[in-house]
Design a protein around this motif. Sequence first.
Motif, PDB file in Angstrom:
ATOM      1  N   ILE A  69     -12.568  -7.976  -2.482  1.00 48.71           N
ATOM      2  CA  ILE A  69     -12.398  -6.363  -3.269  1.00 48.71           C
ATOM      3  C   ILE A  69     -13.019  -5.350  -1.909  1.00 48.71           C
ATOM      4  N   PHE A  70     -12.005  -4.309  -1.659  1.00 47.20           N
ATOM      5  CA  PHE A  70     -12.287  -3.335  -0.711  1.00 47.20           C
ATOM      6  C   PHE A  70     -11.941  -2.046  -1.379  1.00 47.20           C
ATOM      7  N   GLU A  71     -12.294  -1.267  -0.346  1.00 48.97           N
ATOM      8  CA  GLU A  71     -12.209  -0.022  -0.644  1.00 48.97           C
ATOM      9  C   GLU A  71     -10.669   0.353  -0.249  1.00 48.97           C
ATOM     10  N   GLY A  72      -9.857   0.933  -1.356  1.00 49.41           N
ATOM     11  CA  GLY A  72      -8.370   1.042  -1.051  1.00 49.41           C
ATOM     12  C   GLY A  72      -8.223   2.157  -0.065  1.00 49.41           C
ATOM     13  N   ILE A  73      -8.285   2.135   1.078  1.00 44.85           N
ATOM     14  CA  ILE A  73      -8.151   3.368   2.032  1.00 44.85           C
ATOM     15  C   ILE A  73      -7.094   2.699   3.279  1.00 44.85           C
ATOM     16  N   VAL A  74      -6.473   3.386   3.915  1.00 45.44           N
ATOM     17  CA  VAL A  74      -5.646   2.980   5.080  1.00 45.44           C
ATOM     18  C   VAL A  74      -6.366   3.053   6.306  1.00 45.44           C
ATOM     19  N   SER A  75      -7.610   3.955   6.344  1.00 47.97           N
ATOM     20  CA  SER A  75      -8.059   4.057   7.746  1.00 47.97           C
ATOM     21  C   SER A  75      -9.104   2.964   8.023  1.00 47.97           C
ATOM     22  N   ASN A  76      -9.125   1.955   7.083  1.00 45.34           N
ATOM     23  CA  ASN A  76     -10.226   0.844   7.609  1.00 45.34           C
ATOM     24  C   ASN A  76      -9.104  -0.346   8.006  1.00 45.34           C
ATOM     25  N   ILE A  77      -9.147  -0.500   9.283  1.00 46.60           N
ATOM     26  CA  ILE A  77      -8.141  -1.502   9.812  1.00 46.60           C
ATOM     27  C   ILE A  77      -8.433  -2.893   9.087  1.00 46.60           C
ATOM     28  N   SER A  78      -9.609  -3.273   8.742  1.00 51.85           N
ATOM     29  CA  SER A  78     -10.220  -4.362   8.247  1.00 51.85           C
ATOM     30  C   SER A  78      -9.180  -4.883   7.033  1.00 51.85           C
ATOM     31  N   ASN A  79      -8.955  -3.672   6.256  1.00 52.58           N
ATOM     32  CA  ASN A  79      -8.388  -3.880   5.093  1.00 52.58           C
ATOM     33  C   ASN A  79      -6.814  -4.552   5.409  1.00 52.58           C
ATOM     34  N   TRP A  80      -6.189  -4.072   6.260  1.00 49.95           N
ATOM     35  CA  TRP A  80      -4.980  -4.593   6.742  1.00 49.95           C
ATOM     36  C   TRP A  80      -4.892  -5.976   7.266  1.00 49.95           C
TER      37      TRP A  80
ATOM     38  N   LEU B 294       2.670   7.173   2.873  1.00 51.19           N
ATOM     39  CA  LEU B 294       3.627   5.847   3.283  1.00 51.19           C
ATOM     40  C   LEU B 294       2.711   4.635   3.396  1.00 51.19           C
ATOM     41  N   LEU B 295       1.962   4.782   4.424  1.00 54.77           N
ATOM     42  CA  LEU B 295       0.771   3.639   4.675  1.00 54.77           C
ATOM     43  C   LEU B 295       0.151   3.226   3.364  1.00 54.77           C
ATOM     44  N   LEU B 296      -0.418   4.050   2.558  1.00 58.12           N
ATOM     45  CA  LEU B 296      -0.961   3.689   1.306  1.00 58.12           C
ATOM     46  C   LEU B 296      -0.017   2.904   0.553  1.00 58.12           C
ATOM     47  N   LYS B 297       1.353   3.225   0.290  1.00 59.24           N
ATOM     48  CA  LYS B 297       2.407   2.668  -0.307  1.00 59.24           C
ATOM     49  C   LYS B 297       2.584   1.092   0.126  1.00 59.24           C
ATOM     50  N   VAL B 298       2.484   1.102   1.496  1.00 55.15           N
ATOM     51  CA  VAL B 298       2.772  -0.344   2.341  1.00 55.15           C
ATOM     52  C   VAL B 298       1.460  -1.172   1.949  1.00 55.15           C
ATOM     53  N   LEU B 299       0.286  -0.700   2.082  1.00 56.28           N
ATOM     54  CA  LEU B 299      -0.987  -1.217   1.751  1.00 56.28           C
ATOM     55  C   LEU B 299      -1.063  -1.675   0.468  1.00 56.28           C
ATOM     56  N   TYR B 300      -0.710  -0.942  -0.428  1.00 53.41           N
ATOM     57  CA  TYR B 300      -0.660  -1.269  -1.965  1.00 53.41           C
ATOM     58  C   TYR B 300       0.169  -2.197  -2.553  1.00 53.41           C
ATOM     59  N   LYS B 301       1.325  -2.327  -1.818  1.00 55.62           N
ATOM     60  CA  LYS B 301       2.601  -3.385  -2.282  1.00 55.62           C
ATOM     61  C   LYS B 301       1.657  -4.853  -1.983  1.00 55.62           C
ATOM     62  N   ASN B 302       0.608  -4.895  -1.194  1.00 54.43           N
ATOM     63  CA  ASN B 302       0.123  -6.270  -0.884  1.00 54.43           C
ATOM     64  C   ASN B 302      -1.114  -6.570  -1.800  1.00 54.43           C
ATOM     65  N   VAL B 303      -1.419  -5.829  -2.554  1.00 52.32           N
ATOM     66  CA  VAL B 303      -2.614  -5.761  -3.439  1.00 52.32           C
ATOM     67  C   VAL B 303      -2.298  -6.284  -5.017  1.00 52.32           C
ATOM     68  N   ASP B 304      -3.295  -7.164  -5.105  1.00 49.89           N
ATOM     69  CA  ASP B 304      -3.016  -7.831  -6.530  1.00 49.89           C
ATOM     70  C   ASP B 304      -3.246  -7.017  -7.743  1.00 49.89           C
TER      71      ASP B 304
END
Length: 191
Positions: free
Chosen positions: A68-79, A109-119
Motif C-alpha cells: 500500500i502506498f500513497e497514490g502520488i506521482v512524485s514518489n519515484i519509489s511508487n513507479w 497523464l502520469l496519474l492515469k498511467v500509474l493508476y492503470k497499474n494499481v489493483d
Amino acid sequence: MEKKNIEVFFAFGETKQQVGRTGKKFNSVELENKIYCPYVEISLFNRNIRLNKRVISVIFKIKPDVVIFEGIVSNISNWVIVLLSKVLKIKIVAWVLGWEGKRSFTRRLLLKVLYKNVDVFFAYNTSSKKYLNKLGVRDDKIVVLYNTINEHNILKNIEKIKQQAGEIKKKMNLGERIVLLYCGAVIREKK
C-alpha cells in the motif's frame, strides 16, 4: 470465514521540509515491524521528487503479497514498486487523498498511467472516489475509507456531551451564542 494470519510491515520516511502538520512522529509510535526508509528529495522543474532509499530492498527481503502506498506521482519509489509488482506478483493498493495542489496536464497523464497499474484504491471520502472516477478508475476498484472520528460513540453519549458543552459555554461566559469548533490544521494546501 477462515481467519488468516496477516503480518504487517510499516516502511516509513520523513521529509526535511515541514508542511505545517503536527502530530506524533512515526518513528516514536510503538509498532512492530517498522522499517525506516529515509526519503531523498530533489527539486525538478519546480517540483519536489521523492525516492525512498531502502523501500525496494525491503520489498525484495520481505516479499509481501500486497503493498500500500500513497497514490502520488512524485514518489519515484511508487513507479519502481509498480514495475516490481509485475515481476514479483505483488498486489498494489494506492491510498488516495483525491485532490491536486497544482493541476497540470502532465501530472494527470502520469496519474492515469500509474493508476492503470494499481489493483485497488483506498479513497479518503466520496470526493476522492469522484476524483478517481475522473481519472478513469472504475468503482469496483475503489474502497472508500472515511478518515473521521467515531461518530457512533459520540451519538451514543450525546446527552453527556451536550451537558459538558453547556458547562464549558457557561464557564467561558458564552451565553446563548452559537459556537463552531474547527479541529484540524489550517494550512494553505487545504485551501
